[in-house]
Scaffold this active site. Structure first.
Site, PDB file in Angstrom:
ATOM      1  N   ASP A  49      48.484  23.245  54.059  1.00 34.39           N
ATOM      2  CA  ASP A  49      48.001  22.216  53.138  1.00 34.39           C
ATOM      3  C   ASP A  49      48.540  20.847  53.523  1.00 34.39           C
ATOM      4  O   ASP A  49      49.728  20.696  53.829  1.00 34.39           O
ATOM      5  CB  ASP A  49      48.437  22.546  51.711  1.00 34.39           C
ATOM      6  CG  ASP A  49      47.976  21.495  50.723  1.00 34.39           C
ATOM      7  OD1 ASP A  49      46.798  21.540  50.321  1.00 34.39           O
ATOM      8  OD2 ASP A  49      48.782  20.613  50.368  1.00 34.39           O
ATOM      9  N   TYR A  54      49.142  11.557  53.084  1.00 38.45           N
ATOM     10  CA  TYR A  54      50.498  11.889  53.509  1.00 38.45           C
ATOM     11  C   TYR A  54      50.824  11.142  54.804  1.00 38.45           C
ATOM     12  O   TYR A  54      50.172  11.337  55.835  1.00 38.45           O
ATOM     13  CB  TYR A  54      50.663  13.391  53.742  1.00 38.45           C
ATOM     14  CG  TYR A  54      50.504  14.263  52.522  1.00 38.45           C
ATOM     15  CD1 TYR A  54      50.440  13.728  51.230  1.00 38.45           C
ATOM     16  CD2 TYR A  54      50.412  15.642  52.646  1.00 38.45           C
ATOM     17  CE1 TYR A  54      50.290  14.533  50.129  1.00 38.45           C
ATOM     18  CE2 TYR A  54      50.271  16.465  51.543  1.00 38.45           C
ATOM     19  CZ  TYR A  54      50.200  15.904  50.284  1.00 38.45           C
ATOM     20  OH  TYR A  54      50.049  16.715  49.174  1.00 38.45           O
ATOM     21  N   GLN A 178      45.219  22.463  42.406  1.00 39.57           N
ATOM     22  CA  GLN A 178      46.565  22.360  42.970  1.00 39.57           C
ATOM     23  C   GLN A 178      47.431  21.532  42.027  1.00 39.57           C
ATOM     24  O   GLN A 178      47.462  20.315  42.086  1.00 39.57           O
ATOM     25  CB  GLN A 178      46.524  21.712  44.355  1.00 39.57           C
ATOM     26  CG  GLN A 178      47.888  21.739  45.041  1.00 39.57           C
ATOM     27  CD  GLN A 178      47.845  21.183  46.459  1.00 39.57           C
ATOM     28  OE1 GLN A 178      48.620  20.294  46.792  1.00 39.57           O
ATOM     29  NE2 GLN A 178      46.949  21.696  47.284  1.00 39.57           N
ATOM     30  N   LEU A 209      59.857  24.710  44.028  1.00 37.56           N
ATOM     31  CA  LEU A 209      61.319  24.590  44.044  1.00 37.56           C
ATOM     32  C   LEU A 209      61.796  23.334  43.314  1.00 37.56           C
ATOM     33  O   LEU A 209      62.989  23.025  43.345  1.00 37.56           O
ATOM     34  CB  LEU A 209      61.835  24.561  45.485  1.00 37.56           C
ATOM     35  CG  LEU A 209      61.490  25.773  46.343  1.00 37.56           C
ATOM     36  CD1 LEU A 209      62.063  25.607  47.748  1.00 37.56           C
ATOM     37  CD2 LEU A 209      61.999  27.050  45.704  1.00 37.56           C
ATOM     38  N   THR A 288      62.174  21.029  56.188  1.00 32.95           N
ATOM     39  CA  THR A 288      62.650  20.111  57.216  1.00 32.95           C
ATOM     40  C   THR A 288      63.295  20.871  58.371  1.00 32.95           C
ATOM     41  O   THR A 288      63.654  20.268  59.374  1.00 32.95           O
ATOM     42  CB  THR A 288      63.685  19.129  56.631  1.00 32.95           C
ATOM     43  OG1 THR A 288      64.769  19.870  56.039  1.00 32.95           O
ATOM     44  CG2 THR A 288      63.047  18.235  55.568  1.00 32.95           C
ATOM     45  N   GLU A 295      63.047  31.579  55.289  1.00 21.10           N
ATOM     46  CA  GLU A 295      63.615  32.045  54.020  1.00 21.10           C
ATOM     47  C   GLU A 295      62.586  32.018  52.903  1.00 21.10           C
ATOM     48  O   GLU A 295      62.419  32.997  52.162  1.00 21.10           O
ATOM     49  CB  GLU A 295      64.811  31.190  53.618  1.00 21.10           C
ATOM     50  CG  GLU A 295      65.385  31.569  52.253  1.00 21.10           C
ATOM     51  CD  GLU A 295      66.418  30.593  51.719  1.00 21.10           C
ATOM     52  OE1 GLU A 295      66.744  30.685  50.517  1.00 21.10           O
ATOM     53  OE2 GLU A 295      66.899  29.748  52.496  1.00 21.10           O
ATOM     54  N   ASN A 296      61.896  30.903  52.759  1.00 18.50           N
ATOM     55  CA  ASN A 296      60.970  30.756  51.644  1.00 18.50           C
ATOM     56  C   ASN A 296      59.756  31.668  51.768  1.00 18.50           C
ATOM     57  O   ASN A 296      59.227  32.161  50.763  1.00 18.50           O
ATOM     58  CB  ASN A 296      60.527  29.299  51.522  1.00 18.50           C
ATOM     59  CG  ASN A 296      61.674  28.384  51.133  1.00 18.50           C
ATOM     60  OD1 ASN A 296      62.711  28.846  50.654  1.00 18.50           O
ATOM     61  ND2 ASN A 296      61.501  27.093  51.346  1.00 18.50           N
TER      62      ASN A 296
END
Length: 340
Positions: A49, A54, A178, A209, A288, A295-296
């Site tokens: 996404d 951005y 979204q 998060l 980053t 992990e996520n």
């Protein structure tokens, strides 16, 4: 990686989506951005996404370059249009002119001939809704867009768009929304979620998060860790600063034993919590560093027990915001957060 249908559409998306807001082209160099995308692919993430706004287009370009060489049909690309991409009066909004021009620019930057999910980044009160819907419909009929979604629209706005699409027999109804959604920010629950469940619209939620707050790395009364978003540069501190009050951070730390009980990290707990909500198809993560992606992404497939979900609600208590009037205001927080 688990996959889910996007609402009642035929499009399947990965439960965890990789997004690049505030990272690619802004706070993360290209080599690291590419490494993060590769980590996402390695973890089984297939849905990516981004948005034209951005880093003013740089995020799309970096993502497109990072995915170069990847079989196009193996991934789902989602981007957005609406927010200002220039200083001109037509460099924003959902007019036919801006939608078509922005779509073509996004296609060039992403290096693709089609967008899998094209989303209206916000509602545009300046443009007749029928003009926007027809512009999106024309892109679908031209083969440049596969599915259409929105972001941070209210229930009333979504309902109006659905009624117009049905009345005119448009090629694609809205299939996704979204919204910002996490343990602390639940403003879509009273109105948006019930409507979307009835209409078969899937939620691809962002900020699961809460800008990193729900990872537990920010401690009450302490300075943000070096290298964290809260201690970063650019626009990141301005966004995360809105949820860094000690009252929030103290309550978040009380979630740590619950994460331990579930055998997951704090980040995985927060992401899995969003995925436990009926109507949520996927959760967007940013990163980053590649290890954050790994992990996520592991939150996919984690199923939290009803008792654990109840205990999370009890722990957070009155810090949870469910005010539906804040649906389109990603920066509004409860007054006590700002004072804490």
């Amino acid at each position: 990686m688990e996959h889910r249908a996007l609402g009642r559409s035929g499009l399947w998306v990965s439960e965890v989506v990789y997004g690049n807001w505030l990272t690619h082209g802004e706070t993360v160099d290209r080599a690291t951005a590419t490494a993060c995308v590769r980590a996402a692919l390695d973890a089984g993430i297939t849905t990516f996404d981004t948005a034209d706004v951005y880093a003013l287009g740089a995020a799309e370009q970096v993502l497109g370059e990072a995915l170069r060489g990847v079989r196009r049909d193996s991934v789902e690309l989602a981007t957005k249009v609406c927010l200002p991409t220039g200083d001109g009066p037509n460099d924003r909004g959902l007019s036919r002119k801006h939608v078509l021009e922005s779509c073509h620019a996004s296609l060039r930057r992403l290096g693709t001939d089609h967008i899998d999910l094209y989303q209206a980044h916000r509602f545009d009160p300046r443009t007749p809704l029928e003009e926007t819907l027809v512009a999106f419909d024309d892109l679908v009929r031209a083969g440049k867009v596969r599915y259409v979604g929105v972001s941070e629209w209210t229930a009333a706005q979504i309902a109006e768009a659905l009624a117009l699409a049905d009345e005119w027999g448009l090629a694609r109804r809205i299939v996704s929304n979204q919204p910002q959604y996490n343990m602390l920010w639940r403003v879509i629950e009273p109105e948006v979620l019930p409507l979307c469940r009835r209409e078969g619209i899937g939620q691809i939620v962002f900020q699961p998060l809460a800008q990193g707050v729900l990872t537990g790395k920010y401690q009450p009364g302490a300075a943000p860790p070096v290298g964290s978003r809260g201690a970063g540069f650019g626009r990141a501190p301005r966004f995360i600063g809105r949820v860094l009050g000690d009252a929030v951070l103290d309550r978040v730390q009380r979630l740590r034993p619950l994460a331990d009980e579930a055998g997951v990290t704090m980040a995985q707990l927060a992401i899995a919590w969003t995925l436990a909500t009926d109507g949520v198809s996927a959760a967007i993560i940013g990163a980053t560093r590649p290890e954050q992606v790994t992990e996520n992404a592991a939150a996919a497939g984690v199923r939290l027990t009803p008792d654990l979900l109840t205990e999370i609600d009890r722990t957070l208590g009155d810090l949870v915001d469910t005010d539906p009037t804040k649906t389109a205001d990603m920066f509004a927080v409860k007054a006590e957060w700002a004072r804490a």
